[in-house]
Every structure is written in structure tokens, then in C-alpha cells.
Design an enzyme around this catalytic site. Structure first.
Site, PDB file in Angstrom:
ATOM      1  N   ASN A  28       0.512  19.652 -30.967  1.00  0.00           N
ATOM      2  CA  ASN A  28       0.331  20.481 -29.760  1.00  0.00           C
ATOM      3  C   ASN A  28      -0.485  19.684 -28.739  1.00  0.00           C
ATOM      4  OD1 ASN A  28       0.756  22.721 -28.161  1.00  0.00           O
ATOM      5  ND2 ASN A  28      -1.111  23.724 -28.822  1.00  0.00           N
ATOM      6  N   ALA A  31      -3.458  16.656 -22.469  1.00  0.00           N
ATOM      7  CA  ALA A  31      -3.919  15.450 -21.772  1.00  0.00           C
ATOM      8  C   ALA A  31      -5.063  14.743 -22.520  1.00  0.00           C
ATOM      9  CB  ALA A  31      -4.352  15.810 -20.358  1.00  0.00           C
ATOM     10  N   GLY A  32      -5.865  15.512 -23.251  1.00  0.00           N
ATOM     11  CA  GLY A  32      -6.957  14.904 -24.018  1.00  0.00           C
ATOM     12  C   GLY A  32      -6.429  13.970 -25.093  1.00  0.00           C
ATOM     13  N   HIS A  33      -5.365  14.401 -25.791  1.00  0.00           N
ATOM     14  CA  HIS A  33      -4.769  13.538 -26.823  1.00  0.00           C
ATOM     15  C   HIS A  33      -4.151  12.290 -26.178  1.00  0.00           C
ATOM     16  CE1 HIS A  33      -4.344  17.537 -29.010  1.00  0.00           C
ATOM     17  NE2 HIS A  33      -4.949  16.800 -29.918  1.00  0.00           N
ATOM     18  N   GLN A  57      -8.243  21.925 -44.020  1.00  0.00           N
ATOM     19  CA  GLN A  57      -9.384  22.133 -43.136  1.00  0.00           C
ATOM     20  C   GLN A  57      -9.402  23.525 -42.494  1.00  0.00           C
ATOM     21  OE1 GLN A  57      -8.025  18.712 -40.580  1.00  0.00           O
ATOM     22  NE2 GLN A  57      -8.827  19.936 -38.908  1.00  0.00           N
ATOM     23  N   LYS A 151     -14.899  15.816 -27.953  1.00  0.00           N
ATOM     24  CA  LYS A 151     -15.008  17.283 -27.912  1.00  0.00           C
ATOM     25  C   LYS A 151     -15.405  17.808 -29.293  1.00  0.00           C
ATOM     26  CE  LYS A 151     -11.654  20.327 -28.030  1.00  0.00           C
ATOM     27  NZ  LYS A 151     -11.939  21.470 -28.900  1.00  0.00           N
ATOM     28  N   GLN A 155     -17.347  16.500 -35.790  1.00  0.00           N
ATOM     29  CA  GLN A 155     -16.297  15.801 -36.553  1.00  0.00           C
ATOM     30  C   GLN A 155     -16.428  14.291 -36.379  1.00  0.00           C
ATOM     31  OE1 GLN A 155     -11.990  16.988 -36.790  1.00  0.00           O
ATOM     32  NE2 GLN A 155     -11.731  15.475 -35.182  1.00  0.00           N
ATOM     33  N   SER A 188      -6.083  22.260 -28.110  1.00  0.00           N
ATOM     34  CA  SER A 188      -4.798  22.821 -28.535  1.00  0.00           C
ATOM     35  C   SER A 188      -4.873  24.342 -28.625  1.00  0.00           C
ATOM     36  CB  SER A 188      -4.402  22.261 -29.898  1.00  0.00           C
ATOM     37  OG  SER A 188      -4.265  20.868 -29.797  1.00  0.00           O
ATOM     38  N   ARG A 189      -6.084  24.856 -28.851  1.00  0.00           N
ATOM     39  CA  ARG A 189      -6.225  26.311 -29.009  1.00  0.00           C
ATOM     40  C   ARG A 189      -6.288  27.047 -27.666  1.00  0.00           C
ATOM     41  NH1 ARG A 189      -9.114  24.729 -33.993  1.00  0.00           N
ATOM     42  NH2 ARG A 189      -7.995  25.700 -35.723  1.00  0.00           N
TER      43      ARG A 189
HETATM   44  O1  PAF Z   1      -9.250  16.694 -34.639  1.00  0.00           O
HETATM   45  C1  PAF Z   1      -8.186  16.960 -35.253  1.00  0.00           C
HETATM   46  O2  PAF Z   1      -7.125  17.179 -34.645  1.00  0.00           O
HETATM   47  C2  PAF Z   1      -8.193  17.025 -36.769  1.00  0.00           C
HETATM   48  O3  PAF Z   1      -9.377  17.550 -37.248  1.00  0.00           O
HETATM   49  C3  PAF Z   1      -7.879  15.661 -37.427  1.00  0.00           C
HETATM   50  C4  PAF Z   1      -8.948  14.640 -37.119  1.00  0.00           C
HETATM   51  C5  PAF Z   1      -6.529  15.162 -36.957  1.00  0.00           C
HETATM   52  C6  PAF Z   1      -7.824  15.824 -38.957  1.00  0.00           C
HETATM   53  O4  PAF Z   1      -6.855  16.738 -39.334  1.00  0.00           O
END
Ligand code: PAF
Length: 282
Positions: A28, A31-33, A57, A151, A155, A188-189
Site C-alpha cells: 500500500n 510517497a513516503g515509501h 507483527q 516515522k 522500529q 498506509s493506514r
Molecule cells: O515498517 C513496515 O512496513 C514493517 O514493519 C516492516 C519493516 C516492513 C516489517 O514488516
């Protein structure tokens, strides 16, 4: 751009490459990705992007089933961004012990104690799931560098610790959050938000900016600043999970001795949980 579904095929394609940049995602894409892919592209001619919605997760009451899956559009965006390989494994491919129902047999990583705070406090097991899948993806792709968004600040810190503590020869690069003009962090959310919620959604970032401004103006009572931000957001209709001022180096609660700080927040607008953070110097 190649789309690859199996670990064997990916390994055989990648064995001819010596400098691999990797962008793990759950799809999903926004622009951030794409910004992460662009940064990866600056480091390597071979950019691998994974798209895998990692069940490990997600908590039992979270949005695994409804998490947006938009593979076709994602691949178009990745092609335009000049990604070279998209790795799209199934759950069975990623988790050899998956019995079709649950992953309770899976061997997982126990992340450090910081993973039980902030987002980890309300999402038990989340960072164990993230660290486990990221380690597996690193083992599969064997990249030289891996790119993650700031963001997800907690993580990113946990992944940096994973790499350090498991002696992985991978450079981790954190990339600034890409925002809507309103200040809302791209996520994405965000697609879950109604039009009205989307207008309100930048209030989380405004609350964090308010904290940064107050600290830069000399305020030192962090607890009071956190409480004020929570009260403001609550009065605006948010269900606040946490607002916290931490050391950006360790993510431990900030003290007077810390000058590299991060203000972090997580809160729900309706059913949508959003997170954001601002890293700053005091
Ligand atoms: O940030 C994410 O999209 C997820 O946590 C990742 C790092 C792809 C692991 O599933």
C-alpha cells in the site's frame, strides 16, 4: 523490474549482485515509501523492495485481515521509481512452520526492553514480530544497506540494535518522514480515515510541534508538556495512547542531561491508530 515470489528464485537472481540496497515494506505504497526507494537508488544500482504483510507483527485485535493490499498499484509505483526487484512472498514461503492457521511454532527474536514501551506497551509482541521478519528478510536478501522511514522511530531504533547485536554487515539508513501539506505523516493506514478525520489528523503533528516549541522556549517540565498535549488531543476527539519526550539516542525518557530528543505520539482517531514523531536538538 522483476517480481519474484520465492526465496530460491530471489537468491539465484541476487547472487550476481554485489551491492544490494533493500527497502522492506508491507505494501500500500505512498510517497513516503517511494522516497525510501529513491534513497536506496542513490546507494545501489540494485534495489530490492519487499512487500509482505507480516502476520507476526499484528496483535489478535489488529487490522491484519483488512490491511490494504494493493499489489498492482504498488508495482506500478515501484517501476516508476526504478526499483529493480520486488519480492512478494506468501506467508507459507516466509514461515516454513506455518500450518495454515497460526504461527505459534515460529522461532522469534526477543527484542530489547525498549520494545515493551511506547508502541510496544499497547501492541505486545509487535516488535518481536517486526524484528523476526526483518532478520529473515535480511538473511534472504543479504543487502549491503537497508532503508527505513523515521516515522516508525521506535522500529528504526530496534532494527539498528538488531543489526548491531546480531553482527549483521548491513548499513541501516533512516529517512525523514514524508508529510501531507497539512503536516500529517504519510502512512498506509491514512486510507482508513474519513474526509473529516483526515482534516483533524494533522492535530497529532501539531501537538508534537507544540512540545518542541515549548522546549526550545526553555520549558523543562517534560511530564507537564506531555500531559498538556494529551489533554489537547483528547479534547479534539482523539483517544491518546501516549505522548512522550525521549532521548533520540536511546528512546529512554528524556532527562535534563539529554539534548538529542524526540517527541513521539500515538493516538486513535475513530478506529485508526496513527503515530508520529519529531526529532530535535534542545
Ligand atoms: O515498517 C513496515 O512496513 C514493517 O514493519 C516492516 C519493516 C516492513 C516489517 O514488516
Amino acid at each position: 523490474m522483476q517480481i519474484i515470489k520465492t526465496i530460491d528464485e530471489l537468491r539465484s537472481v541476487l547472487k550476481n549482485h554485489s551491492n544490494i540496497a533493500f527497502v522492506p515494506t508491507m505494501g500500500n505504497l505512498h510517497a513516503g515509501h517511494i522516497q525510501l526507494v529513491e534513497v536506496a537508488k542513490q546507494h545501489s544500482e540494485c534495489v530490492v523492495v519487499s512487500i509482505f504483510v507480516n502476520p507476526l507483527q499484528f496483535g489478535p485485535n489488529e487490522d491484519l485481515a483488512s490491511y490494504p493490499r494493493t499489489l498492482e498499484e504498488d508495482c506500478e509505483k515501484l517501476k516508476a521509481a526504478r526499483a529493480n526487484i520486488v519480492f512478494v512472498p506468501t506467508v507459507e514461503e516466509m514461515y516454513a512452520d506455518f500450518d495454515g492457521k497460526s504461527l505459534h511454532q515460529t522461532m522469534t527474536i526477543t527484542p530489547p526492553p525498549i520494545a515493551s514501551e511506547l508502541c510496544g506497551a499497547s501492541r505486545p509482541g509487535h516488535f518481536a514480530g517486526v524484528a523476526t521478519v526483518v532478520l529473515k528478510l535480511f538473511n534472504i536478501v543479504q543487502p549491503n544497506i537497508a532503508v527505513f522511514g523515521q516515522k516508525d522511530f521506535q522500529q528504526l531504533l530496534i532494527i539498528k540494535q538488531l543489526v548491531k547485536q546480531f553482527n549483521l554487515p548491513i548499513q541501516i539508513i533512516g529517512v525523514d518522514t514524508v508529510r501531507e501539506p497539512s503536516g500529517l505523516a504519510m502512512s498506509s493506514r491514512n486510507c482508513y480515515l474519513t474526509d473529516a478525520q483526515r482534516v483533524s489528523a494533522s492535530q497529532l503533528n501539531s501537538a508534537l510541534q507544540g512540545i518542541v516549541k515549548s522546549i526550545n522556549a526553555g520549558k523543562t517540565d517534560y511530564h507537564q508538556l506531555e500531559q498538556q498535549a494529551k489533554t489537547t488531543l483528547t479534547s479534539q476527539g482523539w483517544l491518546v495512547d501516549y505522548i512522550s519526550i525521549r532521548s533520540s539516542l536511546t528512546l529512554l525518557p528524556a532527562t535534563d542531561a539529554d539534548n538529542q530528543l524526540v517527541a513521539l505520539g500515538a493516538a486513535k482517531l475513530g478506529n485508526t491508530r496513527l503515530i508520529d514523531n519529531i526529532e530535535f536538538l534542545r
